[in-house]
Motif scaffolding. Sequence first.
Motif, PDB file in Angstrom:
ATOM      1  N   TRP A 165     135.568 -21.395  -4.414  1.00 46.15           N
ATOM      2  CA  TRP A 165     135.970 -21.812  -3.070  1.00 46.15           C
ATOM      3  C   TRP A 165     136.844 -20.761  -2.402  1.00 46.15           C
ATOM      4  O   TRP A 165     136.741 -20.525  -1.211  1.00 46.15           O
ATOM      5  CB  TRP A 165     136.730 -23.119  -3.109  1.00 46.15           C
ATOM      6  N   MET A 166     137.727 -20.159  -3.202  1.00 49.71           N
ATOM      7  CA  MET A 166     138.663 -19.188  -2.651  1.00 49.71           C
ATOM      8  C   MET A 166     138.004 -17.838  -2.410  1.00 49.71           C
ATOM      9  O   MET A 166     138.517 -17.017  -1.666  1.00 49.71           O
ATOM     10  CB  MET A 166     139.864 -19.022  -3.587  1.00 49.71           C
TER      11      MET A 166
ATOM     12  N   GLY B 174     137.663 -15.371  -4.468  1.00 47.89           N
ATOM     13  CA  GLY B 174     138.402 -14.277  -5.088  1.00 47.89           C
ATOM     14  C   GLY B 174     137.788 -13.812  -6.390  1.00 47.89           C
ATOM     15  O   GLY B 174     136.710 -14.249  -6.782  1.00 47.89           O
TER      16      GLY B 174
ATOM     17  N   ILE C  66     142.017 -15.907 -10.696  1.00 52.03           N
ATOM     18  CA  ILE C  66     142.661 -17.152 -10.318  1.00 52.03           C
ATOM     19  C   ILE C  66     143.768 -17.475 -11.305  1.00 52.03           C
ATOM     20  O   ILE C  66     143.677 -17.137 -12.478  1.00 52.03           O
ATOM     21  CB  ILE C  66     141.627 -18.312 -10.251  1.00 52.03           C
TER      22      ILE C  66
ATOM     23  N   ILE D  51     148.359 -17.842  -7.871  1.00 48.81           N
ATOM     24  CA  ILE D  51     147.442 -17.384  -6.815  1.00 48.81           C
ATOM     25  C   ILE D  51     146.964 -18.577  -5.993  1.00 48.81           C
ATOM     26  O   ILE D  51     146.881 -18.513  -4.770  1.00 48.81           O
ATOM     27  CB  ILE D  51     146.258 -16.606  -7.422  1.00 48.81           C
ATOM     28  N   PHE D  52     146.686 -19.698  -6.669  1.00 49.06           N
ATOM     29  CA  PHE D  52     146.263 -20.901  -5.959  1.00 49.06           C
ATOM     30  C   PHE D  52     147.347 -21.385  -5.003  1.00 49.06           C
ATOM     31  O   PHE D  52     147.061 -21.730  -3.854  1.00 49.06           O
ATOM     32  CB  PHE D  52     145.890 -22.010  -6.951  1.00 49.06           C
TER      33      PHE D  52
ATOM     34  N   GLN E 194     149.673 -19.637  -3.555  1.00 46.27           N
ATOM     35  CA  GLN E 194     149.745 -18.699  -2.427  1.00 46.27           C
ATOM     36  C   GLN E 194     148.621 -18.989  -1.436  1.00 46.27           C
ATOM     37  O   GLN E 194     148.817 -18.969  -0.219  1.00 46.27           O
ATOM     38  CB  GLN E 194     149.663 -17.261  -2.920  1.00 46.27           C
ATOM     39  N   TRP E 195     147.430 -19.243  -1.960  1.00 44.52           N
ATOM     40  CA  TRP E 195     146.271 -19.559  -1.125  1.00 44.52           C
ATOM     41  C   TRP E 195     146.516 -20.867  -0.371  1.00 44.52           C
ATOM     42  O   TRP E 195     146.280 -20.954   0.833  1.00 44.52           O
ATOM     43  CB  TRP E 195     145.026 -19.656  -2.008  1.00 44.52           C
ATOM     44  N   LEU E 196     147.004 -21.885  -1.091  1.00 44.94           N
ATOM     45  CA  LEU E 196     147.235 -23.199  -0.496  1.00 44.94           C
ATOM     46  C   LEU E 196     148.335 -23.163   0.553  1.00 44.94           C
ATOM     47  O   LEU E 196     148.337 -23.959   1.490  1.00 44.94           O
ATOM     48  CB  LEU E 196     147.596 -24.205  -1.599  1.00 44.94           C
ATOM     49  N   ASP E 197     149.245 -22.232   0.462  1.00 42.24           N
ATOM     50  CA  ASP E 197     150.362 -22.132   1.398  1.00 42.24           C
ATOM     51  C   ASP E 197     149.930 -21.641   2.779  1.00 42.24           C
ATOM     52  O   ASP E 197     150.693 -21.741   3.736  1.00 42.24           O
ATOM     53  CB  ASP E 197     151.451 -21.215   0.824  1.00 42.24           C
ATOM     54  N   LYS E 198     148.725 -21.150   2.904  1.00 41.61           N
ATOM     55  CA  LYS E 198     148.192 -20.763   4.216  1.00 41.61           C
ATOM     56  C   LYS E 198     147.619 -22.012   4.868  1.00 41.61           C
ATOM     57  O   LYS E 198     146.765 -22.703   4.288  1.00 41.61           O
ATOM     58  CB  LYS E 198     147.119 -19.686   4.068  1.00 41.61           C
TER      59      LYS E 198
ATOM     60  N   ASN F 252     143.917 -22.836   4.855  1.00 44.12           N
ATOM     61  CA  ASN F 252     143.378 -23.269   3.561  1.00 44.12           C
ATOM     62  C   ASN F 252     143.827 -24.688   3.235  1.00 44.12           C
ATOM     63  O   ASN F 252     143.046 -25.497   2.736  1.00 44.12           O
ATOM     64  CB  ASN F 252     143.824 -22.319   2.454  1.00 44.12           C
TER      65      ASN F 252
END
Length: 88
Positions: free
Chosen positions: A59-60, A62, A65, A69-70, A72-76, A79
């Motif tokens: 899904w990401m 990348g 993982i 990293i998840f 950081q991704w979720l903090d956007k 996302n």
Amino acid sequence: MNDLGDIQWIFAKTNNISDLQTLKAKVIEALKTADGKPIEELEKLFKPNSAFSKKILKWMGGKEISSEIFLQWLDKLENFEKIFEIVD
């Protein structure tokens, strides 16, 4: 589960949670320990070769993982909105 949209958490709007930015802050806070590291339950989801981590990685989009990293991704916000929603 084939797409990220197949799993979604929906929250009712409350006095404490009125917008996605507030919800995101609370979710991220709940997924971290006091020193800012991912909670143990989240770490367990990202064990090497776990089905969950493989799906999230897809899904990401990348190449690697981890729980960090998840987060950081979720903090956007863009996302976060793929997984969480607030309804009236």
